[in-house]
Design an enzyme around this catalytic site. Structure first.
Site, mmCIF file in Angstrom:
data_model
loop_
_atom_site.group_PDB
_atom_site.id
_atom_site.type_symbol
_atom_site.label_atom_id
_atom_site.label_comp_id
_atom_site.label_asym_id
_atom_site.label_seq_id
_atom_site.Cartn_x
_atom_site.Cartn_y
_atom_site.Cartn_z
ATOM 1 N N ASN A 38 3.811 4.071 5.223
ATOM 2 C CA ASN A 38 3.807 4.680 6.556
ATOM 3 C C ASN A 38 4.978 4.069 7.321
ATOM 4 O O ASN A 38 4.882 2.956 7.834
ATOM 5 C CB ASN A 38 2.467 4.383 7.232
ATOM 6 N N ARG B 83 3.079 8.894 4.539
ATOM 7 C CA ARG B 83 2.520 9.528 5.723
ATOM 8 C C ARG B 83 3.678 10.100 6.537
ATOM 9 O O ARG B 83 4.620 9.383 6.876
ATOM 10 C CB ARG B 83 1.763 8.514 6.571
ATOM 11 N N HIS C 105 -3.476 13.265 13.551
ATOM 12 C CA HIS C 105 -4.613 12.530 12.974
ATOM 13 C C HIS C 105 -5.360 13.397 11.965
ATOM 14 O O HIS C 105 -6.528 13.145 11.657
ATOM 15 C CB HIS C 105 -5.649 12.105 14.043
ATOM 16 N N ARG D 21 -1.497 6.514 26.480
ATOM 17 C CA ARG D 21 -1.111 7.904 26.775
ATOM 18 C C ARG D 21 -2.103 8.543 27.733
ATOM 19 O O ARG D 21 -3.308 8.326 27.638
ATOM 20 C CB ARG D 21 -1.065 8.741 25.493
ATOM 21 N N GLU E 114 -7.240 6.266 6.305
ATOM 22 C CA GLU E 114 -6.131 7.194 6.106
ATOM 23 C C GLU E 114 -5.338 6.865 4.844
ATOM 24 O O GLU E 114 -4.858 7.772 4.162
ATOM 25 C CB GLU E 114 -5.223 7.179 7.350
#
Ligand code: ADP
Length: 390
Positions: free
Chosen positions: A16, A82, A170, A231, A377
């Protein structure tokens, strides 16, 4: 037979690559056994020993060797990458070749922070490991959103010309968790309507009908939807013009405020949920309001998804906050008994409320199952990678 046995014992390397970091995990997709994992940070930053992603891979190799994992001796099956944005092009994992790399790069306007880093990581890894490389996209699971869910009410020409639509993120986690929930309940995923709440630093909700995503809270970018660590999630789109005209902020400043200085951090001064909870307990009003706004927005999406799905079998919490904050789970369920949604306090708070295994937390016989299902993940990427190269 022997070949097959060998094949299923061979690990997949999951990478990733971020703009200044490289996370890695070496694992066997079938068993989930992890032989190594880590993260290399500050890549390319002033004063860092790691100049670029190629150097990061050398560092990773050296770190693994020091831990007794010699990558030259490991029969690596494939590398799974990813990739955040698959744009309109990628709705499934794909075997990487030069053309795929070029397409991922061409999607950079949609994810200027993420896709260029992924491309750099992929290129370095392809030069480093002569095995098949697979790209797994964060957006792919949401390519099934129906047009009425994925389309913004903008002039169609403008939207089509620039590929402006809701993509969702996601996705790897939402897909993995929805399948794991079906396993937990011992029912086929095709029969289940689920609302999955991925609450980590980034937060997103999804509505999944029979294993197929029909709604999600993130949009063109990961900024839309729920309140997150830093965020804002949903704001009035008119806010941008207001901040530009009245406050004199530039586009880049507005982007930074909404992505990096808002959410729980902007509201309370902390973005770590553990710290937020401590402050709530200490009577900090800003922290209390931040918590309440977080739950309010969550409730908003759960309500919308109940309506979109018509019937919901399971509401599932996952990721750092979802798996570890009994307080958030209880707060969401509070007052929803009339909709068949409740949590059993003992089940919710078992083990301090921190879950590393999937578990049901609603009372027996509840019309809607409420569950905590840990996401993974890396395992999901490793499995999808292995499926593609098999
Ligand atoms: P990322 O999006 O970076 O993968 P994670 O899924 O690891 O994030 O979630 C990080 C969040 O989980 C942080 O806000 C952290 O405070 C929160 N978290 C981790 N452990 C706990 C805990 N025991 N209680 C409450 N929140 C927790």
């Amino acid at each position: 037979m022997n070949d097959r046995l060998d094949q299923t014992a061979r690990p997949v390397l999951v990478l990733n690559a971020g703009s200044s970091s490289l996370k890695y995990q070496l694992l066997v997709p079938e068993s989930g056994e992890v032989s190594a994992s880590g993260v290399i940070e500050r890549i390319g930053e002033p004063g860092s020993d790691v100049a670029d992603h190629a150097a990061a891979l050398r560092t990773m190799r050296a770190t693994l060797a020091a831990d007794g994992v010699d990558l030259d001796a490991v029969p690596l099956r494939a590398v799974g990458h990813r990739v955040v944005h698959g744009g309109p092009d990628f709705s499934e994992p794909v075997l990487i070749d030069d053309a795929v790399v070029a397409r991922i790069e061409s999607l950079s306007p949609l994810a200027p922070l993420h896709n260029p880093a992924a491309v750099t990581g992929i290129e370095a890894a392809r030069a480093h490991f002569a095995v098949p490389h697979v790209a797994v996209f964060d957006t792919a699971f949401f390519s099934t959103l129906p047009p009425e869910a994925s389309t913004y009410a903008l002039p169609r020409d403008l939207a089509e010309q620039h590929s402006i639509r809701r993509y969702g993120f996601h996705g790897t986690s939402h897909r993995f968790v929805s399948q794991a929930t079906a396993e937990l309940l011992g029912r086929p995923v095709e029969e289940l309507n689920q609302i999955v709440l991925h609450l980590g630093n980034g937060c997103s909700a999804s509505a999944i009908r029979g294993g197929v995503a029909i709604e999600t809270s993130m949009g063109l970018t990961p900024l839309q939807g729920l309140v997150m660590g830093t965020r804002s999630g949903d704001v009035d789109p008119g806010l941008h013009a207001f901040l530009a005209r009245q406050v004199g902020l530039s586009i880049d400043e507005i982007d930074t405020v909404l992505n990096k200085k808002s959410g729980l951090l902007g509201l309370s001064g902390v973005n770590d949920f553990r710290e937020l909870a401590q402050r709530v307990d200490a009577g900090d009003e800003g922290a209390r309001l931040a918590f309440d706004i977080f739950v309010h927005r969550l409730t908003h999406y759960v309500g919308a998804y109940l309506a979109h799905l018509g019937r919901v079998d399971a509401i599932v919490f996952t990721a750092g906050v979802g798996q570890n904050s009994a307080r958030v789970r209880a707060a969401l369920a509070e007052g929803l008994e009339g909709l068949g949604i409740s949590v059993d306090p003992d089940r919710n708070e078992a083990g301090g409320g921190c879950f590393s295994h999937a578990a049901v937390i609603s009372p027996d016989g509840s019309p809607v199952v409420v569950a905590v299902v840990p996401t993974n993940e890396e395992l999901a990427i490793a499995r999808q990678t292995a499926d593609l190269v098999r």
